[in-house]
Design an enzyme around this catalytic site. Structure first.
Site, PDB file in Angstrom:
ATOM      1  CD  GLU A 431     -11.699   2.792  39.532  1.00 29.78           C
ATOM      2  OE1 GLU A 431     -11.353   1.995  38.639  1.00 29.78           O
ATOM      3  OE2 GLU A 431     -12.646   3.569  39.429  1.00 29.78           O
ATOM      4  CG  ASP A 509     -12.769  -1.602  36.329  1.00 22.90           C
ATOM      5  OD1 ASP A 509     -12.319  -2.594  36.933  1.00 22.90           O
ATOM      6  OD2 ASP A 509     -13.711  -0.907  36.752  1.00 22.90           O
ATOM      7  CG  ASP A 511     -13.887   0.853  32.282  1.00 24.60           C
ATOM      8  OD1 ASP A 511     -12.859   1.366  32.772  1.00 24.60           O
ATOM      9  OD2 ASP A 511     -14.922   0.661  32.934  1.00 24.60           O
ATOM     10  CG  ASP A 513     -14.567   5.904  34.292  1.00 26.48           C
ATOM     11  OD1 ASP A 513     -14.421   6.843  33.475  1.00 26.48           O
ATOM     12  OD2 ASP A 513     -15.451   5.853  35.160  1.00 26.48           O
TER      13      ASP A 513
END
Ligand code: 0RA
Length: 643
Positions: A431, A509, A511, A513
């Site tokens: 990303e 990541d 997390d 998101d």
């Protein structure tokens, strides 16, 4: 007497051999020994309680994840019988828990459909658990018996009195068999939610004793649906704009096959059909899905023709056009289901197609006659879909004459590897350019390529199928992978015969998101490049969340438990660094933890994971969990379970 004894030991040996076979080849019985198989154990026990509920005796089922990752399933049914079983010389309870496929033997009269994928029996769960305790409330008493690895460790005991009935099973999966022994709350919650929608009127409650809040209350959710599939469809479409303010449904029986269907249309161009056989999600579809499509197409077409609604269409209408913006759930119960396909989730019984098709035609025919306004809106949408499809096809033909549809050069953002042997090559989808930069330094340039993708623009759910290739990021992806569109049989199908990498690794990541973007990408591959998943080419990277450091000792951790474990070993002075994203990691760290084949842990994406991602995503549209919770609360009546 001696004869009886012989018979006893003979049947006993058989039992042991049966359960030993399960322990030797667990995957043959429960699919696999990873996370999936682990959760399968719960479904197996819950299925039995669902059967008891469908027989009309149980109304409440509670599943508890205990602090030690053991599971307790409680229902308020009749309780598994405890009387002596003549032939086996042991209690019926013991037979159910130790004889393969014994579950339904005592109750021939009732409609029992659990089978197929699941339905291997509680005895498998028993065989694969280092500890199992069964408690039965029946005849005014509470009976209990305990087992280990399928063998009784106690007699059947009376441990108390009770004026209610029901069954409780607690089991601890064998850590020497399963590669994962930690239960995932949302996996179980999703399954129980499905079961609540699929079996209207049954209350299912999930409690997680591992997550207790400041007031001492464990995390818990209750699933209940009074209107079943109608609410299921409304739930799936809760974040979409509906085309008709109505859900069309039917519940009937054809040729002895119970058929339930609910569907509606939304303003997107996506087709979302979820099909179930005996409560099992048939991801690959099958005859029930075929029957549904046929019934839908013929009935809508006939209505449109009869009412002269197609005169202005000017284009040929295909079956796909009738499913533009369609959301549907199909649930059938089949006595002896034949499951086919790669993941054995495709229904093969040919008689089911006719049953679903005829049931649907009748119900939809009535609906259209009684709701001319809605009927007109649906037909207009079908015509629009056909026209849009034709326009896109024509535009494509024009372009196609000049250049191959997708092809041409490689995207500028791609950092390719030097090897040209697809089997050896990997591509990391990351990303953003910053993570892309680190990944570039961390890679092995011989066989690892990097393609940075921008943000959340891959939102295929919102894009009409024929507009998908307008998206630069998506064409980049096709180009980088060397996947083209269009085979001889199907001009829309992706062609992966020239694919350049046999590992496509989504690296986001660790997390919320990142999970969202991974979900989007999985959804994209599921919808637009499914062969990539079917061939086993799609993977998820698992970057660590923490780095623990104490003096010379340094370890990367993926869970809080691992951090605690490190602190336990090296003391309170441990420095815990939490990674906010891949961007915070040095190339060296990224290489060692996430990219190097020696150290990394890749998760292969199976078609069922992708289907689940697609579904979760389509329900959430990615954004608002609170909204989803509100919706459930507004649409389901909650009941408390008195245990
Ligand atoms: C066999 C026969 C009867 C009930 C059950 C099995 C039963 C099994 C399970 C598994 C989980 N919960 C369950 N509840 C019931 C019927 C016995 C009778 O006739 O009363």
């Amino acid at each position: 007497m001696s004869e009886e004894k012989e018979e006893y030991s003979a049947s006993n040996i058989q039992v042991l051999e049966g359960l030993e076979a399960v322990r030797k080849r667990p995957a043959m019985y429960i699919g696999d020994i990873s996370e999936k198989g682990l959760h399968h154990l719960v479904y197996e026990v819950v299925d039995n309680s669902i059967d008891e509920a469908l027989a009309g005796y149980a109304t409440h089922i509670e599943v508890t994840i205990n602090a030690d990752n053991s599971i307790t399933v409680v229902d308020n049914g009749r309780g598994i019988p405890v009387d002596m079983h003549e032939k086996e010389h042991k209690s019926a309870l013991e037979v159910v828990l130790t004889v393969l496929h014994a579950g339904g033997k005592f109750d021939k009269g009732t409609y029992k459909v659990s089978g197929g994928l699941h339905g291997v029996g509680v005895s498998c769960v028993n065989a694969l658990s280092t500890y199992l305790r069964a408690e039965v409330r029946r005849n005014g008493k509470i009976y209990a018996q305990e087992y280990s690895c399928g063998k009784p460790t106690t007699d059947l005991m009376v441990v108390g009195e009770s004026d209610t009935t029901g069954t409780l099973v607690t089991f601890l999966p064998d850590a020497s068999i399963f590669t994962v022994t930690v239960y995932d709350y949302s996996t179980l919650a999703n399954r129980l939610r499905d079961l609540a929608f699929l079996n209207a009127g049954i209350t299912l409650k999930l409690t997680d004793m591992r997550e207790v809040d400041a007031d001492g209350n464990p995390r818990s959710e209750t699933f209940y649906s009074s209107k079943g599939l109608r609410e299921f469809v409304a739930y799936i479409d809760s974040n979409k704009e509906s085309l008709i303010n109505d859900v069309i449904d039917l519940k009937t029986e054809r040729q002895g096959i119970p058929v339930e269907v609910a569907f509606t249309y939304n303003t997107t161009s996506n087709e979302n059909i979820y099909s179930f056989v005996n409560n099992i999600n048939t991801i690959e579809g099958g005859t029930h899905l075929t029957g549904f499509r046929r019934g839908l197409t013929t009935t809508l077409k006939k209505y449109a023709d009869d009412n002269n609604l197609l005169k202005n269409a000017k284009v040929e209408i295909s079956g796909d056009d009738f499913r533009d913006g369609l959301t549907a759930v199909i649930s059938v119960k089949v006595m002896e289901p034949q499951f086919e396909g790669q993941t054995k989730t495709k229904l093969g019984n040919s008689e089911v197609a006719g049953a679903v098709s005829s049931a649907l035609s009748e119900a939809l025919g009535y609906y259209l006659e009684e709701h001319p306004a809605e009927a007109k809106i649906i037909v207009e949408k079908v015509v629009l879909a056909a026209q849009a499809r034709h326009a896109a096809m024509e535009a494509r033909q024009k372009v196609l004459r000049k250049t191959p549809l997708i092809g041409g050069g490689l995207p500028g953002k791609l950092t390719d590897c030097s090897s040209r042997t697809a089997e050896d090559c990997e591509i990391f989808l990351v990303e953003g350019d910053s993570a892309g930069g680190t990944a570039k330094q961390a890679r092995d340039r011989q066989f690892q390529a990097i393609l940075p993708l921008r943000g959340k623009i891959l939102n295929v759910e919102k894009a009409a199928p024929h507009r998908i290739l307008d998206n630069q990021e998506i064409t980049n992806l096709f180009r980088a992978l060397r996947v083209t569109i269009g085979t001889e049989e199907d001009p829309k199908a992706p062609n992966i015969s020239k694919i350049a990498y046999h590992k496509i690794i989504i690296m986001t990541d660790a997390d919320v998101d990142g999970a969202h973007i991974a979900t989007l990408l999985m959804t994209f591959f599921f919808r637009r490049m499914r062969p990539v998943i079917e061939q086993g080419y799609l993977y998820l990277a698992t970057p660590p969340l923490f780095k623990c450091k104490c003096g010379q000792n340094e370890e990367y951790c993926w869970t809080e438990a691992q951090v605690q474990n490190f602190v336990g070993r090296f003391g309170e002075k441990t420095l815990v660094q939490r990674y906010k994203g891949l961007g915070e990691m040095s190339a060296e760290e990224l290489h060692v933890t996430t990219m190097s084949p020696e150290h990394r842990l890749l998760k292969q994406v199976h078609i069922s994971d992708a289907a689940e991602a697609d579904r979760v995503f389509s329900m959430l549209m990615g954004e608002d969990v609170a909204q989803r919770r509100d919706f459930i609360e507004a649409n389901a009546t909650y009941a408390n379970i008195d245990a």
